[in-house]
Design a protein around this motif. Structure first.
Motif, short mmCIF file in Angstrom:
data_model
loop_
_atom_site.label_atom_id
_atom_site.label_comp_id
_atom_site.label_asym_id
_atom_site.label_seq_id
_atom_site.Cartn_x
_atom_site.Cartn_y
_atom_site.Cartn_z
N ASN A 19 -6.07 -0.46 -4.05
CA ASN A 19 -6.95 0.07 -4.33
C ASN A 19 -7.04 0.06 -6.01
O ASN A 19 -8.06 0.18 -6.78
CB ASN A 19 -7.07 1.73 -4.37
N MET A 20 -5.93 -0.21 -6.58
CA MET A 20 -5.81 -0.09 -8.43
C MET A 20 -6.34 -1.68 -8.69
O MET A 20 -6.71 -1.77 -9.75
CB MET A 20 -4.38 -0.33 -8.61
N GLY A 21 -6.62 -2.62 -7.67
CA GLY A 21 -7.06 -3.84 -8.12
C GLY A 21 -6.36 -4.87 -7.82
O GLY A 21 -5.18 -5.02 -7.09
N SER A 22 -6.32 -6.14 -8.50
CA SER A 22 -5.65 -7.42 -8.52
C SER A 22 -4.21 -7.22 -8.79
O SER A 22 -3.71 -6.55 -9.86
CB SER A 22 -6.22 -8.39 -9.04
N ILE A 23 -3.17 -7.43 -8.05
CA ILE A 23 -1.89 -7.26 -8.14
C ILE A 23 -1.54 -8.16 -9.47
O ILE A 23 -0.70 -8.04 -10.08
CB ILE A 23 -1.10 -7.58 -6.86
N LYS A 24 -2.02 -9.40 -9.23
CA LYS A 24 -1.59 -10.47 -10.39
C LYS A 24 -2.12 -9.82 -11.67
O LYS A 24 -1.25 -9.97 -12.66
CB LYS A 24 -2.47 -11.64 -10.27
N LYS A 25 -3.11 -8.99 -11.75
CA LYS A 25 -3.64 -8.81 -13.06
C LYS A 25 -2.76 -7.42 -13.58
O LYS A 25 -2.38 -7.24 -14.70
CB LYS A 25 -5.04 -8.17 -13.03
N MET A 26 -2.31 -6.62 -12.60
CA MET A 26 -1.42 -5.48 -13.04
C MET A 26 -0.10 -5.98 -13.48
O MET A 26 0.34 -5.58 -14.38
CB MET A 26 -1.42 -4.67 -11.67
N MET A 27 0.31 -6.91 -12.58
CA MET A 27 1.69 -7.50 -13.31
C MET A 27 1.65 -8.37 -14.60
O MET A 27 2.45 -8.38 -15.38
CB MET A 27 2.28 -8.51 -11.99
N GLY A 28 0.38 -8.90 -14.80
CA GLY A 28 0.28 -9.65 -16.09
C GLY A 28 0.26 -8.49 -17.27
O GLY A 28 0.21 -9.03 -18.48
N MET A 29 -0.10 -7.23 -16.94
CA MET A 29 -0.12 -6.31 -17.98
C MET A 29 1.41 -5.64 -18.52
O MET A 29 1.49 -5.10 -19.45
CB MET A 29 -0.81 -5.10 -17.44
N LEU A 30 2.45 -6.28 -17.79
CA LEU A 30 3.92 -5.92 -18.04
C LEU A 30 4.16 -7.03 -19.07
O LEU A 30 3.77 -8.21 -19.35
CB LEU A 30 4.68 -6.07 -16.91
N PRO A 31 5.12 -6.30 -20.38
CA PRO A 31 5.44 -7.20 -21.34
C PRO A 31 6.27 -8.43 -20.75
O PRO A 31 7.16 -8.03 -19.78
CB PRO A 31 6.52 -6.09 -22.13
N GLY A 32 6.08 -9.23 -21.43
CA GLY A 32 6.83 -10.72 -21.17
C GLY A 32 6.49 -11.37 -19.87
O GLY A 32 7.20 -12.53 -19.52
N ASP A 34 0.78 -17.21 -10.78
CA ASP A 34 0.39 -18.19 -10.03
C ASP A 34 0.53 -18.49 -8.60
O ASP A 34 -0.43 -18.60 -7.99
CB ASP A 34 0.13 -19.50 -10.99
N ALA A 35 1.69 -18.49 -8.37
CA ALA A 35 2.16 -18.62 -6.98
C ALA A 35 2.15 -17.57 -6.08
O ALA A 35 2.31 -17.56 -5.01
CB ALA A 35 3.77 -19.28 -7.05
N PHE A 36 2.12 -16.57 -6.60
CA PHE A 36 1.98 -15.10 -5.91
C PHE A 36 0.63 -15.05 -5.09
O PHE A 36 -0.30 -15.41 -5.55
CB PHE A 36 2.13 -13.90 -6.78
N ASP A 37 0.91 -14.81 -3.86
CA ASP A 37 -0.12 -14.85 -2.77
C ASP A 37 -0.62 -13.45 -2.48
O ASP A 37 0.26 -12.78 -1.71
CB ASP A 37 -0.03 -15.72 -1.55
N GLU A 38 -1.61 -12.94 -2.97
CA GLU A 38 -2.33 -11.56 -2.61
C GLU A 38 -2.29 -11.38 -0.87
O GLU A 38 -2.42 -10.08 -0.71
CB GLU A 38 -3.36 -11.16 -3.61
N ARG A 39 -2.69 -12.26 -0.40
CA ARG A 39 -2.86 -12.12 0.95
C ARG A 39 -1.69 -11.50 1.72
O ARG A 39 -1.79 -11.38 2.83
CB ARG A 39 -3.54 -13.41 1.49
#
Length: 523
Positions: free
Chosen positions: A346-359, A368-373
């Motif tokens: 419900n928070m949204g895309s896991i990739k986008k959330m992980m992209g908000m972490l430093p580094g 890019d290889a992470f499959d949200e499915r």
């Protein structure tokens, strides 16, 4: 954020080379500024903005604030961050609402910029904020624009005012004007007027937009601009500012693969703040624009505040407290695990959330290889279990796991892997809930962390023979069991030093030996 991916990579590489130096010379600063200039130009940032930006960075980097800093490289990164915040608008700008409702918000921009979809996103966001928005279909030129807005309004769960069928039929100025009366009658506190766009800036477009503005006297005029159009953003923004004028900017398609120069140019060139940003195709992919947070994302410094806000919106505080209690009491089940994953989605895309972490920019390939499915497949496996199996994973024997695999369209190996990951995660969370530091698989215990076992006493090492000869090992172990030390066994360090005085003795050094040793050491 995909739009700034290449720019982030270039800047990160530049700063990586800078951090290797303990002090910075004028040539180091010039080299760094040169690389920043190239990175910004490649990102399609307007030339005037680039010149102004790099000039300020160079001036400050050669100043006393860097020369006196303990870590000059970090100070330069901070300077670049400050200047990025400045060209992105400085402080966050919020929507200004009318003292006497309804508040009128007019959307303007070129065709294809995403105005109609953005109208739905803005309406849904306003509804979450406690407002009652009304969408107005004033784009009567583009084919099926009215139908599209009606569908978007239905998806967003908001009302729409569409008295004309569109497709070239109807007067958009009259529709916009009548919508204000309709909103007052039906007590809508916010009116969002979706106007027509063109494939390019022309006099007819400007005249119609200007007439609508004069008719409704909007409190906000938001210029919707595609972040992927590059250098054309500057010319388009200036044309709309001269012809219609606007109070704020909304950036769309920030999830695209373009170079993103529009975002870094339009606010600086027009002097109008960026108020919102659209970060995806979904109606929830919409957020207020924070210049400081966007600058941190570009420099790969993370955006923890936005991540926290999204988590607070998706997770219920009381439920989180109940879940923490389950962690500490070892009552966390697969059913709870399923609820947590659904809240995470419900928070949204896991990739986008992980992209908000430093580094995380350094882990671009892994992201890019992470499959949200994979989360959907995990949900399917858990949902194929009975209620009793979810609440007690120990019931999952071989036949049950085979049934679950068939029911979820997976393999027994995948079911086993899920159960193992769940059990490891439950143990780690129990350790964290009790104040310990979990031992991450493959990393070993964390020094000083205790690993959750700090209260346990260290177990004494088992004593026994280490001989490779089985007969000799048995003899020595028998001697140890009877309380006699085997002959030749050393009682001190390695290499035969500090060995026993006799066959079974553990004699301590005599006073004469100690005196000789102290004399040898010069004491």
């Amino acid at each position: 954020m995909a739009t700034f991916g290449n720019l982030s990579d270039r800047l990160s590489e530049t700063f990586k080379n800078l951090r290797k130096k303990g002090s910075l010379s004028a040539s180091d600063v010039d080299g760094t500024v040169r690389e920043i200039r190239r990175a910004l130009l490649e990102a399609d940032v307007a030339l005037d903005v680039v010149k102004d930006f790099t000039g300020k960075v160079r001036e400050r980097a050669l100043g006393d604030e860097v020369n006196k800093a303990l870590n000059p490289a970090q100070q330069v990164v901070q300077i670049v961050n400050d200047e990025l915040v400045a060209i992105l608008g400085g402080q966050q700008r919020r929507l200004e609402f009318a003292k006497n409702p309804p508040t009128v918000i007019m959307l303007a921009g070129l065709q294809g910029a995403g105005k109609t979809t953005l109208a739905g996103k803005l309406a849904k966001w306003l509804a979450k904020e406690g407002h009652t928005p009304l969408l107005v279909a004033a784009d009567l030129q583009r084919p099926n624009a009215v139908t599209q807005l009606s569908v978007v309004a239905q998806q967003a769960g908001v009302a729409v005012y569409a008295p004309e069928p569109g497709n070239g039929v109807g007067d958009p100025v009259r529709v916009a004007k009548d919508s204000i009366v309709y909103a007052r009658t039906k007590q809508y506190d916010t009116v969002i007027v979706d106007t027509a766009g063109r494939l390019g800036v022309d006099a007819e477009l400007m005249k119609q937009a200007s007439n609508i503005r004069n008719a409704v006297n909007p409190d906000e005029v938001l210029f919707v601009i595609d972040a992927m159009i590059g250098q054309d953003a500057v010319a388009t923004a200036k044309a709309f500012q001269d012809g219609v004028d606007f109070t704020g900017v909304v950036l769309t398609k920030l999830d695209g693969d373009a170079r993103g120069g529009a975002a870094l140019s339009v606010a600086s060139v027009t002097g109008r703040p960026i108020i919102f940003a659209s970060t995806g195709e979904g109606l929830d992919d919409f957020e207020p624009f924070h210049p400081d947070r966007m600058a941190s994302r570009i420099l790969d410094l993370g955006d923890i505040l936005t991540l926290i806000e999204q988590a607070q919106a998706a997770f219920d505080e009381e439920e989180a407290m109940a879940m923490a209690e389950k962690f500490s009491t070892d009552s966390f089940t697969l059913e709870d695990f399923l609820k947590q994953m659904q809240q995470l989605r419900n928070m949204g895309s896991i990739k986008k959330m992980m992209g908000m972490l430093p580094g995380m920019g350094q882990m671009k390939q892994q992201l890019d290889a992470f499959d949200e499915r994979e989360i959907v497949r995990t949900e399917a496996i858990i949902q194929s279990m009975t209620l009793a199996e979810r609440r007690n994973s120990k019931l999952l024997n071989g036949s049950r796991r085979l049934r679950i695999a068939r029911g979820s369209g997976s393999t027994v190996t995948e079911v086993n892997a899920l159960v193992n990951r769940f059990e490891q995660a439950a143990k780690m969370m129990k350790t964290v809930a009790k104040g310990g530091v979990p031992q991450i698989p493959g990393m070993g215990p964390i020094p000083g962390g205790g690993g959750g076992n700090s209260s346990r006493k260290q177990q004494p090492k088992k004593k026994g023979s280490k001989s490779g000869n089985p007969a000799k090992r048995a003899t020595e172990n028998a001697a140890l069991a009877s309380g006699v030390k085997p002959a030749g066994a050393a009682s001190g360090g390695g290499f035969g030093l500090g060995g026993a005085a006799g066959a079974g003795g553990t004699a301590a050094p005599s006073e004469e030996e100690l005196a000789s040793l102290q004399k040898f050491l010069g004491r």
